[in-house]
Design a protein around this motif. Sequence first.
Motif, PDB file in Angstrom:
ATOM      1  N   THR A   1       0.820  -1.212   0.000  1.00 13.41           N
ATOM      2  CA  THR A   1       0.000   0.000   0.000  1.00 13.41           C
ATOM      3  C   THR A   1       0.855   1.265   0.000  1.00 13.41           C
ATOM      4  O   THR A   1       0.325   2.371  -0.039  1.00 13.41           O
ATOM      5  CB  THR A   1      -0.932   0.027   1.230  1.00 13.41           C
ATOM      6  N   ASP A   2       2.174   1.115   0.040  1.00 16.69           N
ATOM      7  CA  ASP A   2       3.094   2.246   0.094  1.00 16.69           C
ATOM      8  C   ASP A   2       3.710   2.492  -1.284  1.00 16.69           C
ATOM      9  O   ASP A   2       4.893   2.308  -1.489  1.00 16.69           O
ATOM     10  CB  ASP A   2       4.182   1.961   1.133  1.00 16.69           C
ATOM     11  N   ILE A   3       2.867   2.906  -2.235  1.00 11.23           N
ATOM     12  CA  ILE A   3       3.316   3.112  -3.611  1.00 11.23           C
ATOM     13  C   ILE A   3       3.007   4.547  -4.016  1.00 11.23           C
ATOM     14  O   ILE A   3       1.936   5.078  -3.718  1.00 11.23           O
ATOM     15  CB  ILE A   3       2.623   2.113  -4.571  1.00 11.23           C
ATOM     16  N   ASP A   4       3.950   5.168  -4.688  1.00  8.92           N
ATOM     17  CA  ASP A   4       3.831   6.547  -5.158  1.00  8.92           C
ATOM     18  C   ASP A   4       2.549   6.714  -5.988  1.00  8.92           C
ATOM     19  O   ASP A   4       2.284   5.911  -6.888  1.00  8.92           O
ATOM     20  CB  ASP A   4       5.062   6.858  -6.019  1.00  8.92           C
ATOM     21  N   PRO A   5       1.757   7.746  -5.702  1.00  9.77           N
ATOM     22  CA  PRO A   5       0.525   7.988  -6.467  1.00  9.77           C
ATOM     23  C   PRO A   5       0.751   8.123  -7.976  1.00  9.77           C
ATOM     24  O   PRO A   5      -0.127   7.770  -8.767  1.00  9.77           O
ATOM     25  CB  PRO A   5      -0.030   9.286  -5.881  1.00  9.77           C
ATOM     26  N   ILE A   6       1.917   8.586  -8.378  1.00 10.09           N
ATOM     27  CA  ILE A   6       2.205   8.690  -9.809  1.00 10.09           C
ATOM     28  C   ILE A   6       2.270   7.292 -10.423  1.00 10.09           C
ATOM     29  O   ILE A   6       1.749   7.061 -11.527  1.00 10.09           O
ATOM     30  CB  ILE A   6       3.513   9.477 -10.062  1.00 10.09           C
ATOM     31  N   LEU A   7       2.875   6.350  -9.709  1.00  7.74           N
ATOM     32  CA  LEU A   7       2.920   4.970 -10.203  1.00  7.74           C
ATOM     33  C   LEU A   7       1.535   4.334 -10.206  1.00  7.74           C
ATOM     34  O   LEU A   7       1.214   3.538 -11.094  1.00  7.74           O
ATOM     35  CB  LEU A   7       3.885   4.133  -9.367  1.00  7.74           C
ATOM     36  N   LEU A   8       0.709   4.692  -9.234  1.00  6.08           N
ATOM     37  CA  LEU A   8      -0.662   4.172  -9.214  1.00  6.08           C
ATOM     38  C   LEU A   8      -1.454   4.694 -10.410  1.00  6.08           C
ATOM     39  O   LEU A   8      -2.206   3.940 -11.042  1.00  6.08           O
ATOM     40  CB  LEU A   8      -1.360   4.545  -7.904  1.00  6.08           C
ATOM     41  N   ALA A   9      -1.277   5.977 -10.728  1.00  4.11           N
ATOM     42  CA  ALA A   9      -1.964   6.546 -11.891  1.00  4.11           C
ATOM     43  C   ALA A   9      -1.450   5.895 -13.172  1.00  4.11           C
ATOM     44  O   ALA A   9      -2.234   5.589 -14.089  1.00  4.11           O
ATOM     45  CB  ALA A   9      -1.750   8.061 -11.936  1.00  4.11           C
ATOM     46  N   TRP A  10      -0.151   5.657 -13.262  1.00  9.98           N
ATOM     47  CA  TRP A  10       0.432   4.961 -14.416  1.00  9.98           C
ATOM     48  C   TRP A  10      -0.169   3.560 -14.553  1.00  9.98           C
ATOM     49  O   TRP A  10      -0.597   3.165 -15.643  1.00  9.98           O
ATOM     50  CB  TRP A  10       1.953   4.886 -14.251  1.00  9.98           C
ATOM     51  N   ALA A  11      -0.225   2.829 -13.440  1.00  6.96           N
ATOM     52  CA  ALA A  11      -0.777   1.470 -13.458  1.00  6.96           C
ATOM     53  C   ALA A  11      -2.248   1.488 -13.876  1.00  6.96           C
ATOM     54  O   ALA A  11      -2.692   0.633 -14.648  1.00  6.96           O
ATOM     55  CB  ALA A  11      -0.617   0.814 -12.084  1.00  6.96           C
ATOM     56  N   ALA A  12      -3.006   2.460 -13.391  1.00  8.38           N
ATOM     57  CA  ALA A  12      -4.416   2.569 -13.769  1.00  8.38           C
ATOM     58  C   ALA A  12      -4.554   2.808 -15.272  1.00  8.38           C
ATOM     59  O   ALA A  12      -5.428   2.236 -15.916  1.00  8.38           O
ATOM     60  CB  ALA A  12      -5.092   3.696 -12.984  1.00  8.38           C
ATOM     61  N   GLY A  13      -3.682   3.627 -15.832  1.00 12.93           N
ATOM     62  CA  GLY A  13      -3.707   3.874 -17.275  1.00 12.93           C
ATOM     63  C   GLY A  13      -3.418   2.607 -18.069  1.00 12.93           C
ATOM     64  O   GLY A  13      -4.061   2.347 -19.096  1.00 12.93           O
TER      65      GLY A  13
ATOM     66  N   LEU B   1      -7.188  -3.043  -6.839  1.00 16.42           N
ATOM     67  CA  LEU B   1      -8.246  -2.154  -7.338  1.00 16.42           C
ATOM     68  C   LEU B   1      -8.492  -0.978  -6.401  1.00 16.42           C
ATOM     69  O   LEU B   1      -8.743   0.140  -6.861  1.00 16.42           O
ATOM     70  CB  LEU B   1      -9.541  -2.926  -7.570  1.00 16.42           C
ATOM     71  N   LEU B   2      -8.434  -1.222  -5.108  1.00 17.78           N
ATOM     72  CA  LEU B   2      -8.620  -0.119  -4.153  1.00 17.78           C
ATOM     73  C   LEU B   2      -7.526   0.933  -4.320  1.00 17.78           C
ATOM     74  O   LEU B   2      -7.789   2.138  -4.167  1.00 17.78           O
ATOM     75  CB  LEU B   2      -8.650  -0.649  -2.720  1.00 17.78           C
ATOM     76  N   LEU B   3      -6.311   0.499  -4.647  1.00 19.65           N
ATOM     77  CA  LEU B   3      -5.209   1.443  -4.839  1.00 19.65           C
ATOM     78  C   LEU B   3      -5.360   2.270  -6.119  1.00 19.65           C
ATOM     79  O   LEU B   3      -5.114   3.473  -6.117  1.00 19.65           O
ATOM     80  CB  LEU B   3      -3.868   0.698  -4.890  1.00 19.65           C
ATOM     81  N   ILE B   4      -5.769   1.610  -7.210  1.00 18.97           N
ATOM     82  CA  ILE B   4      -5.803   2.326  -8.498  1.00 18.97           C
ATOM     83  C   ILE B   4      -7.171   2.926  -8.828  1.00 18.97           C
ATOM     84  O   ILE B   4      -7.277   3.715  -9.767  1.00 18.97           O
ATOM     85  CB  ILE B   4      -5.334   1.434  -9.666  1.00 18.97           C
ATOM     86  N   ARG B   5      -8.202   2.580  -8.078  1.00 20.05           N
ATOM     87  CA  ARG B   5      -9.565   3.029  -8.399  1.00 20.05           C
ATOM     88  C   ARG B   5      -9.684   4.540  -8.608  1.00 20.05           C
ATOM     89  O   ARG B   5     -10.348   4.986  -9.549  1.00 20.05           O
ATOM     90  CB  ARG B   5     -10.558   2.527  -7.338  1.00 20.05           C
ATOM     91  N   PRO B   6      -9.055   5.379  -7.776  1.00 17.78           N
ATOM     92  CA  PRO B   6      -9.205   6.832  -7.992  1.00 17.78           C
ATOM     93  C   PRO B   6      -8.673   7.310  -9.343  1.00 17.78           C
ATOM     94  O   PRO B   6      -9.031   8.387  -9.806  1.00 17.78           O
ATOM     95  CB  PRO B   6      -8.383   7.455  -6.851  1.00 17.78           C
ATOM     96  N   TYR B   7      -7.820   6.513  -9.979  1.00 14.04           N
ATOM     97  CA  TYR B   7      -7.178   6.920 -11.224  1.00 14.04           C
ATOM     98  C   TYR B   7      -7.772   6.245 -12.460  1.00 14.04           C
ATOM     99  O   TYR B   7      -7.390   6.587 -13.574  1.00 14.04           O
ATOM    100  CB  TYR B   7      -5.674   6.611 -11.160  1.00 14.04           C
ATOM    101  N   LEU B   8      -8.662   5.286 -12.272  1.00 15.87           N
ATOM    102  CA  LEU B   8      -9.259   4.593 -13.419  1.00 15.87           C
ATOM    103  C   LEU B   8     -10.261   5.492 -14.119  1.00 15.87           C
ATOM    104  O   LEU B   8     -10.985   6.258 -13.478  1.00 15.87           O
ATOM    105  CB  LEU B   8      -9.950   3.302 -12.972  1.00 15.87           C
ATOM    106  N   PHE B   9     -10.345   5.359 -15.426  1.00 18.15           N
ATOM    107  CA  PHE B   9     -11.312   6.106 -16.211  1.00 18.15           C
ATOM    108  C   PHE B   9     -12.192   5.144 -17.009  1.00 18.15           C
ATOM    109  O   PHE B   9     -13.391   5.082 -16.807  1.00 18.15           O
ATOM    110  CB  PHE B   9     -10.576   7.085 -17.148  1.00 18.15           C
ATOM    111  N   ILE B  10     -11.591   4.373 -17.888  1.00 12.91           N
ATOM    112  CA  ILE B  10     -12.348   3.472 -18.754  1.00 12.91           C
ATOM    113  C   ILE B  10     -12.927   2.295 -17.978  1.00 12.91           C
ATOM    114  O   ILE B  10     -14.067   1.900 -18.196  1.00 12.91           O
ATOM    115  CB  ILE B  10     -11.458   2.984 -19.916  1.00 12.91           C
ATOM    116  N   LYS B  11     -12.164   1.756 -17.079  1.00 12.50           N
ATOM    117  CA  LYS B  11     -12.596   0.558 -16.357  1.00 12.50           C
ATOM    118  C   LYS B  11     -13.071   0.857 -14.932  1.00 12.50           C
ATOM    119  O   LYS B  11     -13.160  -0.048 -14.102  1.00 12.50           O
ATOM    120  CB  LYS B  11     -11.484  -0.480 -16.350  1.00 12.50           C
ATOM    121  N   ALA B  12     -13.434   2.087 -14.659  1.00 17.81           N
ATOM    122  CA  ALA B  12     -13.880   2.468 -13.313  1.00 17.81           C
ATOM    123  C   ALA B  12     -15.128   1.694 -12.893  1.00 17.81           C
ATOM    124  O   ALA B  12     -15.197   1.169 -11.779  1.00 17.81           O
ATOM    125  CB  ALA B  12     -14.143   3.967 -13.250  1.00 17.81           C
ATOM    126  N   GLU B  13     -16.116   1.606 -13.782  1.00 17.20           N
ATOM    127  CA  GLU B  13     -17.351   0.896 -13.443  1.00 17.20           C
ATOM    128  C   GLU B  13     -17.092  -0.602 -13.251  1.00 17.20           C
ATOM    129  O   GLU B  13     -17.634  -1.232 -12.346  1.00 17.20           O
ATOM    130  CB  GLU B  13     -18.399   1.121 -14.529  1.00 17.20           C
TER     131      GLU B  13
END
Length: 142
Positions: free
Chosen positions: A8-20, A90-102
């Motif tokens: 759970t200790d991952i940089d938010p930039i990496l989380l946004a990258w992973a979500a993309g 999913l809990l980590l990347i959910r704030p950054y998902l766009f296409i697969k958010a639902e």
Amino acid sequence: MTARSVSTDIDPILLAWAAGIVDGEGHISIRHLRPRVYQLEVGVTNTDPRLMKRFLSLFGGYTKRHGKNALSKKPCWTWCVCSKQAEAFLLLIRPYLFIKAEQADIGLASRALITRNKKDRTVELEQFAWLKRQLADVRKEH
């Protein structure tokens, strides 16, 4: 490769990258393994094994190699996390998902139906089947 838990200790930039990456190359699935047993799975498939190694080092899970891609003729690789690891990811990347958010929301809802009793890993079957259909419908719409 071996599975490990999601940090759970991952940089938010990496989380946004992973979500993309998940938005573009990933899948969120509810798998029916056997009667009364369902599993949430999140994965990414790509022809570059470096991407899979990066996901594995950041989020745990496992990787596997498939046959060759029909277009590029390169071997395909998949990184996956399942069950609790998929939920945590999913809990980590959910704030950054766009296409697969639902799809992520449906997947997370499915995890809430699973009993936490290790001896009885059953689910509310009707609700689970409904969520599985919802996930399929969302994929068809887009």
